[in-house]
Design an enzyme around this catalytic site. Structure first.
Site, PDB file in Angstrom:
ATOM      1  N   TYR A 211     -14.321  44.764  -4.152  1.00  0.00           N
ATOM      2  CA  TYR A 211     -14.423  43.303  -4.080  1.00  0.00           C
ATOM      3  C   TYR A 211     -14.649  42.844  -2.642  1.00  0.00           C
ATOM      4  CZ  TYR A 211     -13.291  38.383  -4.913  1.00  0.00           C
ATOM      5  OH  TYR A 211     -13.350  37.011  -5.008  1.00  0.00           O
TER       6      TYR A 211
ATOM      7  N   LYS B 127      -1.132  37.941   5.900  1.00  0.00           N
ATOM      8  CA  LYS B 127      -1.265  36.516   6.203  1.00  0.00           C
ATOM      9  C   LYS B 127      -2.654  36.037   5.785  1.00  0.00           C
ATOM     10  CE  LYS B 127       1.958  36.176  10.090  1.00  0.00           C
ATOM     11  NZ  LYS B 127       2.833  35.182   9.468  1.00  0.00           N
TER      12      LYS B 127
END
Length: 422
Positions: free
Chosen positions: A243, A372
């Protein structure tokens, strides 16, 4: 008395002597009189040529400016630098309208248009009055998401996989067809071939092309928040690479077609999005938490729960995509909500919205899970005039209502999860 042979010979000789002996006349020589005739006409030919040259020199032929030019329109190549400057030679028409047909609706194809984001985009385009063709193989999409458009003459649904070419005549292509959750994209990655086929269609019919890329191109980022000039930190052989790297290749292909073939390209990097019509149990964190809390199951938090994500409501994303498509800038553009939440904070918001007694269960973290994720949307604010308007605490109840109806048939839920109530 018979005559002698000698007298017979004399008689024949005399007969021949009496015949005329004139020689046949010499054949006529046609060359001589024809040559003389041609030579006699040469002065007249020269005078005619001189008169013609004088006429065309005095009265030159001027092309009628009202006739359409036969030359092909010059394509614009857009290049943006880190300062977000846009270099253009001319502003293209927003819609390619044939001569004599003014103000007609746009013809738009949305690949993956029966999916979560795609169906909401289709709603907005139909509401605007456009003619929309949805292409979807229904791997993660659902007919129920677009069922309310089936009787609309401006809507068409084609069951088709974009890894196979297709021929259409449209003005714009929104390319959303790609499984976005780990459960699905690990099973059926379609980034590269699907994008290549749709770029080929855009080149063939001279359509504007918008690629929905992803924040996953940044990988596990070493820069926080992430700006569009950051190249990312991606594991090319990890479990998520089909992906992550697939979307990076899709961006590369789009820019190569833009620079090499002059295709008008737009690139959006989408951050975590939630809302009605999300697939239930698709492995993404918001849908997982909501479905688990509604089913009275523990919400599964992977790792220590301190990973951060930014969540935007689907209506904000659709607005950003449409502004990007209609604008003059290639991108890429970060489209996301800069509001940052840890996984534990998200679980607490779900508890407040659904069930304050919902349990939280910790599990080992998955491989290559980013620590993050937060978008810098300064570029979108400046060049698109776009920023999200729906907060997590405002948008989450709308998603919960849709999930509750789909799971339990609760009358409080929204049947189609449309954005019309927003």
């Amino acid at each position: 008395m018979s005559s002698s042979p000698a007298s017979e010979l004399i008689h024949r000789a005399q007969s021949r002597a009496r015949k005329p002996t004139t020689d046949p006349p010499h054949p006529p020589q046609p060359g001589a009189p024809m040559s003389r005739a041609f030579r006699n006409r040469i002065p007249f030919l020269l005078v005619g040529i001189a008169i013609s040259a004088l006429f065309f020199h005095t009265f030159p032929i001027v092309a009628d400016s009202s006739e359409p030019s036969a030359t092909l329109p010059t394509r614009r190549v857009l290049l943006e630098d880190s300062s977000y400057a846009t270099k253009t030679t001319s502003k293209p028409d927003a819609v390619r309208v044939p001569g004599g047909v003014k103000g007609r609706r746009k013809r738009i194809v949305v690949t993956g248009g029966a999916g979560f984001v795609g169906s909401h985009l289709v709603d907005r385009l139909i509401e605007r009055g456009d003619s929309v063709i949805v292409i979807d193989n229904m791997f993660t999409g659902r007919k129920e998401n677009v069922l309310h458009h089936l009787r609309n003459p401006n809507f068409e649904l084609i069951r088709h996989d974009v890894v196979e070419p297709i021929l259409l005549e449209v003005d714009q292509i929104y390319h959303l067809a790609c499984p976005a959750s780990p459960v699905h994209y690990k099973y059926n990655p379609t980034n590269v071939m699907g994008t290549l086929n749709m770029l080929g269609l855009a080149k063939r019919i001279n359509a504007r092309f918008l690629l929905t890329s992803t924040s996953e191109v940044y990988g596990d980022p070493l820069q926080h928040p992430q700006v569009e000039t950051y190249w990312g930190n991606v594991n090319p052989i990890g479990v998520r690479s089909c992906y992550d790297e697939g979307k990076r290749v899709a961006e590369t292909l789009s820019m190569d077609y833009h620079r090499g073939a002059g295709i008008e390209v737009r690139i959006a990097r989408i951050f975590n999005t939630y809302g009605p019509r999300m697939s239930i149990d698709d492995g993404r964190v918001v849908s997982n938490f909501v479905a688990q809390a509604l089913r009275k199951e523990p919400m599964t938090v992977y790792g220590d729960g301190k990973q951060t994500r930014s969540f935007q409501f689907v209506s904000d994303l659709v607005e950003g995509l449409m502004r990007l498509m209609e604008g003059d800038h290639v991108g890429p553009f970060n489209l996301g909500n800069p509001g940052e939440f840890t996984m534990l904070e998200l679980a607490q918001v779900v508890q407040e919205t659904i069930d304050k007694n919902a349990k939280i269960e910790f599990r080992p973290n998955t491989e290559d899970d980013p620590h993050k994720r937060k978008p810098d949307i300064s570029k979108a604010k400046e060049l698109l005039g776009w920023q999200p308007t729906v907060s997590l605490r405002e948008g989450l109840p709308r998603m919960v209502s849709d999930f509750r109806q789909r799971l339990f048939g609760d009358s409080k839920g929204s049947l189609d999860g449309s954005l019309s109530a927003e």
